[in-house]
Motif scaffolding. Sequence first.
Motif, PDB file in Angstrom:
ATOM      1  N   MET A   1       0.918  -1.003  -0.003  1.00  0.00           N
ATOM      2  CA  MET A   1      -0.195  -0.208   0.047  1.00  0.00           C
ATOM      3  C   MET A   1       0.962   1.306   0.003  1.00  0.00           C
ATOM      4  O   MET A   1       1.716   1.277   0.813  1.00  0.00           O
ATOM      5  N   SER A   2       0.720   2.165  -0.796  1.00  0.00           N
ATOM      6  CA  SER A   2       1.332   3.259  -1.036  1.00  0.00           C
ATOM      7  C   SER A   2       0.750   4.476  -0.321  1.00  0.00           C
ATOM      8  O   SER A   2      -0.171   4.586  -0.026  1.00  0.00           O
ATOM      9  N   VAL A   3       1.833   5.429   0.324  1.00  0.00           N
ATOM     10  CA  VAL A   3       1.265   6.254   1.076  1.00  0.00           C
ATOM     11  C   VAL A   3       1.053   7.596  -0.037  1.00  0.00           C
ATOM     12  O   VAL A   3       2.000   8.025  -0.938  1.00  0.00           O
ATOM     13  N   PRO A   4      -0.176   8.247   0.251  1.00  0.00           N
ATOM     14  CA  PRO A   4      -0.475   9.579  -0.716  1.00  0.00           C
ATOM     15  C   PRO A   4       0.577  10.385  -0.697  1.00  0.00           C
ATOM     16  O   PRO A   4       1.249  10.685   0.430  1.00  0.00           O
ATOM     17  N   VAL A   5       1.060  11.145  -1.920  1.00  0.00           N
ATOM     18  CA  VAL A   5       1.873  12.141  -1.900  1.00  0.00           C
ATOM     19  C   VAL A   5       1.595  13.214  -1.048  1.00  0.00           C
ATOM     20  O   VAL A   5       2.447  13.908  -0.391  1.00  0.00           O
ATOM     21  N   GLU A   6       0.124  13.714  -0.978  1.00  0.00           N
ATOM     22  CA  GLU A   6      -0.018  14.638   0.153  1.00  0.00           C
ATOM     23  C   GLU A   6       0.419  14.426   1.346  1.00  0.00           C
ATOM     24  O   GLU A   6       0.829  15.342   2.223  1.00  0.00           O
ATOM     25  N   LEU A   7       0.055  13.074   1.955  1.00  0.00           N
ATOM     26  CA  LEU A   7       0.662  12.732   3.232  1.00  0.00           C
ATOM     27  C   LEU A   7       2.070  12.876   3.439  1.00  0.00           C
ATOM     28  O   LEU A   7       2.647  13.381   4.378  1.00  0.00           O
ATOM     29  N   LEU A   8       2.879  12.510   2.609  1.00  0.00           N
ATOM     30  CA  LEU A   8       4.345  12.490   2.653  1.00  0.00           C
ATOM     31  C   LEU A   8       4.685  13.905   2.681  1.00  0.00           C
ATOM     32  O   LEU A   8       5.507  14.354   3.254  1.00  0.00           O
ATOM     33  N   ALA A   9       3.953  14.937   1.881  1.00  0.00           N
ATOM     34  CA  ALA A   9       4.253  16.416   1.660  1.00  0.00           C
ATOM     35  C   ALA A   9       3.821  16.939   3.248  1.00  0.00           C
ATOM     36  O   ALA A   9       4.827  17.517   3.690  1.00  0.00           O
ATOM     37  N   LEU A  10       3.099  16.483   3.993  1.00  0.00           N
ATOM     38  CA  LEU A  10       2.509  16.961   5.139  1.00  0.00           C
ATOM     39  C   LEU A  10       3.669  16.517   6.244  1.00  0.00           C
ATOM     40  O   LEU A  10       4.141  17.182   7.099  1.00  0.00           O
ATOM     41  N   ARG A  11       3.978  15.237   6.017  1.00  0.00           N
ATOM     42  CA  ARG A  11       5.084  14.616   7.040  1.00  0.00           C
ATOM     43  C   ARG A  11       6.284  15.678   7.027  1.00  0.00           C
ATOM     44  O   ARG A  11       7.019  15.660   8.035  1.00  0.00           O
ATOM     45  N   GLU A  12       6.550  15.896   5.586  1.00  0.00           N
ATOM     46  CA  GLU A  12       7.958  16.749   5.524  1.00  0.00           C
ATOM     47  C   GLU A  12       7.776  18.071   6.160  1.00  0.00           C
ATOM     48  O   GLU A  12       8.629  18.522   6.833  1.00  0.00           O
ATOM     49  N   GLN A  13       6.605  18.670   6.268  1.00  0.00           N
ATOM     50  CA  GLN A  13       6.368  19.890   6.963  1.00  0.00           C
ATOM     51  C   GLN A  13       6.473  19.631   8.355  1.00  0.00           C
ATOM     52  O   GLN A  13       7.054  20.460   8.948  1.00  0.00           O
ATOM     53  N   ILE A  14       5.962  18.600   8.713  1.00  0.00           N
ATOM     54  CA  ILE A  14       5.963  18.543  10.095  1.00  0.00           C
ATOM     55  C   ILE A  14       7.426  18.177  10.730  1.00  0.00           C
ATOM     56  O   ILE A  14       7.887  18.710  11.643  1.00  0.00           O
ATOM     57  N   ASP A  15       8.451  17.503   9.683  1.00  0.00           N
ATOM     58  CA  ASP A  15       9.571  17.123  10.137  1.00  0.00           C
ATOM     59  C   ASP A  15      10.434  18.425  10.295  1.00  0.00           C
ATOM     60  O   ASP A  15      11.285  18.724  11.186  1.00  0.00           O
ATOM     61  N   ALA A  16      10.036  19.478   9.227  1.00  0.00           N
ATOM     62  CA  ALA A  16      10.731  20.744   9.317  1.00  0.00           C
ATOM     63  C   ALA A  16      10.446  21.387  10.782  1.00  0.00           C
ATOM     64  O   ALA A  16      11.209  22.079  11.154  1.00  0.00           O
ATOM     65  N   LEU A  17       9.182  21.482  10.814  1.00  0.00           N
ATOM     66  CA  LEU A  17       8.772  22.155  11.975  1.00  0.00           C
ATOM     67  C   LEU A  17       9.473  21.782  13.192  1.00  0.00           C
ATOM     68  O   LEU A  17       9.684  22.398  14.067  1.00  0.00           O
TER      69      LEU A  17
END
Length: 91
Positions: A1-17
Amino acid sequence: MSVPVELLALREQIDALDQQLFSVLAERFKVTAQVGQLKKQHQLPAQDATREAQQLEKTAALAAQTGLDPDFAQRLQRLILDEVVAQHKLC
């Protein structure tokens, strides 16, 4: 099952924050270490209950202004203050 691109982008934002959050927190502890040294030099107590009460009140107001739960913000600030006091006692 692949992770939606939008979810990956949000996780990247969380990591940066998170990176920013911990960088700011580390900077804050560097400043409070200087405060601890000054308190030691001037034979002041490690804990200042009046200052802490002011900080907690200010924290609640800032949280409310930014849409953060004031109770959560005060619990977090209490944790930070307790760590600062513990560090000051080691000075």
